[in-house]
Design a protein around this motif. Structure first.
Motif, mmCIF file in Angstrom:
data_model
loop_
_atom_site.group_PDB
_atom_site.id
_atom_site.type_symbol
_atom_site.label_atom_id
_atom_site.label_comp_id
_atom_site.label_asym_id
_atom_site.label_seq_id
_atom_site.Cartn_x
_atom_site.Cartn_y
_atom_site.Cartn_z
ATOM 1 N N ASN B 3 0.845 -1.197 0.000
ATOM 2 C CA ASN B 3 0.000 0.000 0.000
ATOM 3 C C ASN B 3 0.875 1.239 0.000
ATOM 4 O O ASN B 3 2.095 1.160 -0.081
ATOM 5 C CB ASN B 3 -0.933 -0.018 1.208
ATOM 6 N N PHE B 4 0.231 2.402 0.083
ATOM 7 C CA PHE B 4 0.979 3.652 0.006
ATOM 8 C C PHE B 4 2.032 3.745 1.104
ATOM 9 O O PHE B 4 3.199 3.994 0.862
ATOM 10 C CB PHE B 4 -0.007 4.824 0.090
ATOM 11 N N LYS B 5 1.579 3.483 2.348
ATOM 12 C CA LYS B 5 2.476 3.631 3.492
ATOM 13 C C LYS B 5 3.652 2.651 3.418
ATOM 14 O O LYS B 5 4.778 2.973 3.799
ATOM 15 C CB LYS B 5 1.688 3.422 4.791
ATOM 16 N N GLY B 6 3.375 1.450 2.883
ATOM 17 C CA GLY B 6 4.421 0.431 2.794
ATOM 18 C C GLY B 6 5.565 0.830 1.872
ATOM 19 O O GLY B 6 6.664 0.266 1.956
ATOM 20 N N HIS B 7 5.302 1.768 0.949
ATOM 21 C CA HIS B 7 6.400 2.254 0.100
ATOM 22 C C HIS B 7 6.943 3.592 0.602
ATOM 23 O O HIS B 7 8.133 3.872 0.441
ATOM 24 C CB HIS B 7 5.927 2.404 -1.344
ATOM 25 N N ALA B 8 6.065 4.399 1.200
ATOM 26 C CA ALA B 8 6.516 5.723 1.636
ATOM 27 C C ALA B 8 7.445 5.617 2.843
ATOM 28 O O ALA B 8 8.384 6.396 2.989
ATOM 29 C CB ALA B 8 5.304 6.590 1.978
ATOM 30 N N LEU B 9 7.190 4.618 3.695
ATOM 31 C CA LEU B 9 7.989 4.488 4.916
ATOM 32 C C LEU B 9 9.452 4.164 4.605
ATOM 33 O O LEU B 9 10.348 4.912 5.014
ATOM 34 C CB LEU B 9 7.360 3.421 5.818
ATOM 35 N N PRO B 10 9.718 3.041 3.888
ATOM 36 C CA PRO B 10 11.132 2.798 3.556
ATOM 37 C C PRO B 10 11.722 3.937 2.731
ATOM 38 O O PRO B 10 12.902 4.269 2.878
ATOM 39 C CB PRO B 10 11.094 1.485 2.768
#
Lengths: 277, 277, 277, 277
Positions: B3-10
């Protein structure tokens, strides 16, 4: 600019760049070798410095001209990227060429900075030049989807020269001032330039006869043709290198011998900038 | 975490890491260059040591947080690997991300060990960091089977930055302390970070408009977009590097000159740890 | 020349070249190692010089013979490239082989120039030899379209030796005089030679029994066969190397000890040319 | 030997070799570091010499056993290559494994020769070991045609460790005695060994449950599993390295201090053989 001029123009730039590099590095090389004979008086360090700055400025201005040409010429996107009426990207070809020029502009700016200030490490100019070549090859690589077989093939062959140039630039980061690497880079640049002209003649022939873009025999001929261009580029660089060496030697012979008292400081002045690294 | 957060975090982690490396290595570089002007007093060896240990600890803790997040978040496998009722592997995606974090955790532990004891060879931290990047790219490479064309493409482009980072780490095992390699690694790390954000925006757009994942024009745009991210990363690193250099210089100018008697021992204290290798 | 002789001929050339290189480099190596025992008298620098020039001349003349053979033999194109009546390229196969020979001729000319004048950097001969090997591999790579599976496979296997030789030549530009690289290059040259013979026997068997060119078992056998050729090449080089070393040593033992007064200048004369680089 | 034992046996050999290399190189490393503390008395040069010769002999004998096992075991080809009755190659699998062992036997012979005579350059043992690994990978690469997806995949993954080992051996030709390269080679050897065991369990499971060889989830799990094996190999090498270092240090502490008169000659005796290169 998918037309004859769009390939002949960058081709001419690369041809001139390759020849210029051959002359420049041959001159430095002759200077280093004949230092004791007073060659420092021909190419002093101050001259080297000035030439490097001019080179950086020329690369920068040509790149900016290229960017403006791609954007503002008839049929160019005029800095519009997205056509919201049709919901499509606008003239991606021109934008890709713009991006290629952008990285050469970055390399030019870096070269200017490195040689006019003394804050940056010297090898940075080669690193950025290598990245510019790499970026050019990278964009060409994903540029060719769905074209004719021969069209794809002539552009793939170009990548040998482009990525070869990038690899040599990266090697020069560690082995700066190696005359063989410098001349090989110049030769690959000449190869790239003459190949751009070849592509122009194959894809947009000025004569009536068109090339059959899906004939296997044409593929085989073009591959061999590339080898000939490489041989031609090597010969060009060799001839230019020899002429420069001979010119320096004959000029040195005609120069009056320096007085001994002046020899030391001038010699030091003639040290190649590269050796400082 | 598809999801969005799963890519934005790293992505955010890599952005911060890239900026941090730029600042750190620029500081060391300025210290080495201005040693005679007393820069050793700004970044002493003890400070370098402490910073390296803190960096190792931060990498380790972020990796552990990443592992726990992947495993224990809603929808995570909670350390169950095999679902024996359905005879299927359970949430392999999360397990793969866990494995990626695991190698960065190993790199963090190694960095801690290398800089807090003196038994291990210094270059070991780069070797393990290189292996962590390599492992990340290796898992991404076999991660993409059967997805949409554009989805595959944006992840493939990521691999340039990941494997590029790995190669530079391996080069640093032999050429430690080369400022160009260090800044290039930092730039590739920034590129990776900003590209993770781009992926998030392409695959999980927060707006209404969805990307057409099988449009060839989008492919071409995204490729060019990657070049822009690279240019942006290079500029960011260049600006941060320049700011640090100027800050060090202006601070040195404001410092009162040291007494000569104190100069020798302090200077030695300021030796870069890297030079000890 | 798609026949038995067309593969056996270059095969023999490469076999001889590989053996000759083994003998030459082993002789230099033995000279360097036993310098204090007066080995300089066996292989003086003047002899080295003369041998290098002869080698360059032989490579050049063989390449010219190859070019003429390809062009003027029965069925050759006789320097006609384009048949304007049928609008087709004429005998591209022969032209491709001509191009391969051309680059080896260039390497021969370069070797002659480098060793007979002192204007060019020494490593240039390896660079051009590397380019000649690279060009050979490059043309073979795009040479195989639409042939039988086994035909393609035996030529692909050849590329390991060809590109391996090219890589080693490029390494020698930076590590000149490394006996391991020189012997490995000789071994790969022997491998290339013996594999050309193998190709001749597979594709144009002199006996009645024909190979099934699309049988998977034949593919697997040929792959293994290549490993055996490599082992054979390594053994050949090892045996030749040992014989040369023993011959030099036994000759040194039988030589009367030199008078001390003569030792110094002769020793210097015996310095390997490579060490001058 | 396409069965459980045929994969478990070489796996055990590689596991033992990896551990042995870790211990050996860690011992040399500790000796070099603690030379002033008299560590030369623990691992003298004579001991190093003897160990290298024993290692070469063990590699040679294991390879010969492997060759004989492949050839003479039940179902082996018993040195018959061609079955003229059916006009087919006989048991090519066993012959390919024989060829792999052959190159390791060559590496063993080379190692014996290099360390028992002083005619050959020291780096030759690494070159041949590198060629042995390369040949193993080369044969595996063309070994997999027409098998199940997962079968192909587990063997492809093996190639990372095999070619990685080959590359490191070639690097060691130029950077001999670099502890990081030596330990990384040991780790890749452990990885290869443990992965052979994994292959045995996947393709020939001793339990009732069979793996679905065409399930995509199994592919993804196996890829991740490979990363875990790598992490395990790195940990194993790190632990073994630490134990050896600690053991050497504690032994040194318990040794009585040497008399000064004896220190010099013994120290020299303790010089690592590698440093002679």
């Amino acid at each position: 600019m998918g037309n004859f001029k769009g390939h002949a123009l960058p081709g001419s730039f690369f041809l001139i760049a390759g020849l210029w590099w051959t002359v420049k590095y041959s001159l430095w090389y002759a200077t280093r070798r004949n230092k004791s004979a007073g060659a420092g008086r021909i190419a002093t360090r101050a001259l080297q410095h000035r030439l490097e700055i001019i080179e950086g400025a020329v690369i920068l201005s040509f790149s900016v001209i290229g960017i403006l040409g791609e954007q503002l010429a008839t049929g160019g996107p005029k800095f519009h990227l997205y056509d919201s009426s049709t919901q499509h990207w606008d003239k991606l070809m021109n934008w890709q060429h713009t991006t290629m020029y952008l990285f050469f502009a970055l390399a030019g700016v870096t070269s200017l900075t490195v040689h006019s200030t003394d804050g940056a490490p010297l090898a940075l100019d080669r690193l950025l030049l290598g990245l510019a070549f790499f970026n050019e090859g990278f964009l060409f690589l994903y540029h060719l989807h769905g074209r004719d077989m021969l069209d794809v093939h002539v552009h793939m062959l170009l990548l040998y020269a482009v990525f070869g140039g990038a690899i040599i630039c990266f090697l020069e980061v560690f082995h700066r001032g190696n005359i063989l690497l410098e001349l090989l880079r110049a030769a690959l640049c000449v190869l790239q330039g003459s190949w751009f002209w070849q592509i122009a003649f194959v894809l947009y022939p000025p004569s009536e006869v068109q090339w059959d873009l899906s004939d296997h025999n044409n593929m085989m001929f073009i591959t061999m043709c590339y080898s000939w261009h490489l041989a031609f580029a090597l010969l060009t660089v060799a001839v230019a290198h020899t002429i420069v060496l001979c010119a320096v030697r004959s000029k040195l012979r005609r120069m009056p011998p320096m007085e001994m008292g002046l020899l030391k400081p001038r010699e030091r002045e003639g040290d190649s900038e590269d050796e400082v690294f």
